[in-house]
Design a protein around this motif. Structure first.
Motif, short mmCIF file in Angstrom:
data_model
loop_
_atom_site.label_atom_id
_atom_site.label_comp_id
_atom_site.label_asym_id
_atom_site.label_seq_id
_atom_site.Cartn_x
_atom_site.Cartn_y
_atom_site.Cartn_z
N GLN A 1 21.19 -26.36 15.74
CA GLN A 1 21.95 -26.88 16.87
C GLN A 1 21.99 -28.40 16.85
O GLN A 1 23.04 -29.02 17.07
N GLN B 1 24.16 -29.64 14.00
CA GLN B 1 25.58 -29.45 14.33
C GLN B 1 26.07 -30.60 15.22
O GLN B 1 27.15 -31.15 14.99
N VAL C 1 28.59 -21.33 13.14
CA VAL C 1 29.83 -21.63 13.84
C VAL C 1 30.83 -20.48 13.71
O VAL C 1 31.49 -20.09 14.67
N GLU D 1 29.84 -17.62 15.96
CA GLU D 1 30.17 -17.89 17.35
C GLU D 1 31.67 -17.74 17.58
O GLU D 1 32.10 -17.20 18.61
N SER D 2 32.47 -18.19 16.63
CA SER D 2 33.92 -18.05 16.74
C SER D 2 34.32 -16.59 16.71
O SER D 2 35.19 -16.15 17.48
N HIS E 1 37.77 -23.14 22.01
CA HIS E 1 36.37 -22.94 21.63
C HIS E 1 36.14 -23.37 20.19
O HIS E 1 35.17 -24.07 19.88
N ARG F 1 36.09 -27.11 19.88
CA ARG F 1 34.84 -27.69 20.39
C ARG F 1 33.70 -27.54 19.40
O ARG F 1 32.78 -28.36 19.38
N LEU F 2 33.75 -26.50 18.57
CA LEU F 2 32.68 -26.31 17.58
C LEU F 2 32.79 -27.30 16.43
O LEU F 2 31.88 -27.40 15.60
N SER G 1 34.60 -27.37 13.70
CA SER G 1 34.54 -26.82 12.35
C SER G 1 35.20 -27.74 11.33
O SER G 1 34.79 -27.81 10.18
#
Length: 222
Positions: free
Chosen positions: A27, A30, A74, A77-78, A102, A105-106, A108
């Motif tokens: 985390q 990231q 990631v 989560e997606s 979403h 926001r990650l 990628s």
């Protein structure tokens, strides 16, 4: 063979404290790479996490391994977000936009510029989760198009490539702090362009899995 960061070689489960360390490292790393880009050091990850360099290298032998693990996290989560949209609101424009925001926001697009000269191919876990995520996105796009709210001349591969075109959060050259975050602003423009019916004819051909794989391989090293 690539192993999940929570399952060390030999399939021995990590102790609870070690597993917590891995989750904390992923985390924090990231967030670090999202703020500072891939040039950020492992030392910065250690500083922000409060963990020693030795602890980080015990689980991730190099930056490439760490970033690949973040990519897997990631994408998982997606995938959960896409599956939720398909289960709860299939075909809903609100659900489609929630998934896209979403994924933006990650970060990628900013998290994974791994060296193009890496010595090994990405592991099977990354390849598998990418395939699963792309399949779910194809389903989401198809259902949203069937509902008549997403233009029918785009596909899931278009969406992935466009998401990766949103500019990253840049670092100020004077003091190293991140600049204004414009991702939400440009996501709004992107979503307007994706909404049905669309007024501009799109050139052909559309991208496919081949283009997606080539993009991740040449741009992100994944």
């Amino acid at each position: 063979m690539h192993m999940s960061p929570t399952t060390p070689p030999g399939d021995r489960p990590l102790r609870a404290d070690a597993r917590q360390n891995v989750e904390q490292i992923l985390q924090v790393a990231q967030d670090v790479f999202a703020d500072l880009g891939y040039q950020a050091s492992i030392a910065e990850v250690a500083r922000r996490s409060g963990l020693g360099m030795g602890t980080i290298y015990r689980h991730f032998p190099n930056k490439t391994a760490l970033v690949e693990s973040i990519a897997i996290k990631v994408m998982r989560e997606s995938l959960a977000q896409v599956q939720r949209a398909l289960s709860e609101e299939p075909g809903s424009w609100t659900a489609f936009t929630r998934v896209l925001r979403h994924m933006v926001r990650l970060r990628s697009g900013q998290l994974f510029p791994v060296s193009r000269g890496r010595a090994t191919e990405p592991g099977p876990e990354l390849s598998s989760i990418r395939t699963e995520l792309l399949a779910a996105l194809e389903d989401l796009v198809a259902r949203t198009q069937q509902a008549g709210v997403l233009r029918d001349d785009v596909n899931a591969f278009d969406v992935v490539l466009m998401l990766n075109s949103i500019p990253p959060r840049l670092t100020d050259t004077e003091d190293g702090s991140p600049t204004a975050d414009l991702a939400d602003r440009y996501t709004g423009v992107l979503l307007d362009g994706l909404r049905a019916p669309g007024s501009e004819a799109l050139a052909q051909p559309a991208p496919g899995r081949r283009e997606i794989d080539q993009f991740f391989r040449t741009v992100h090293g994944l």
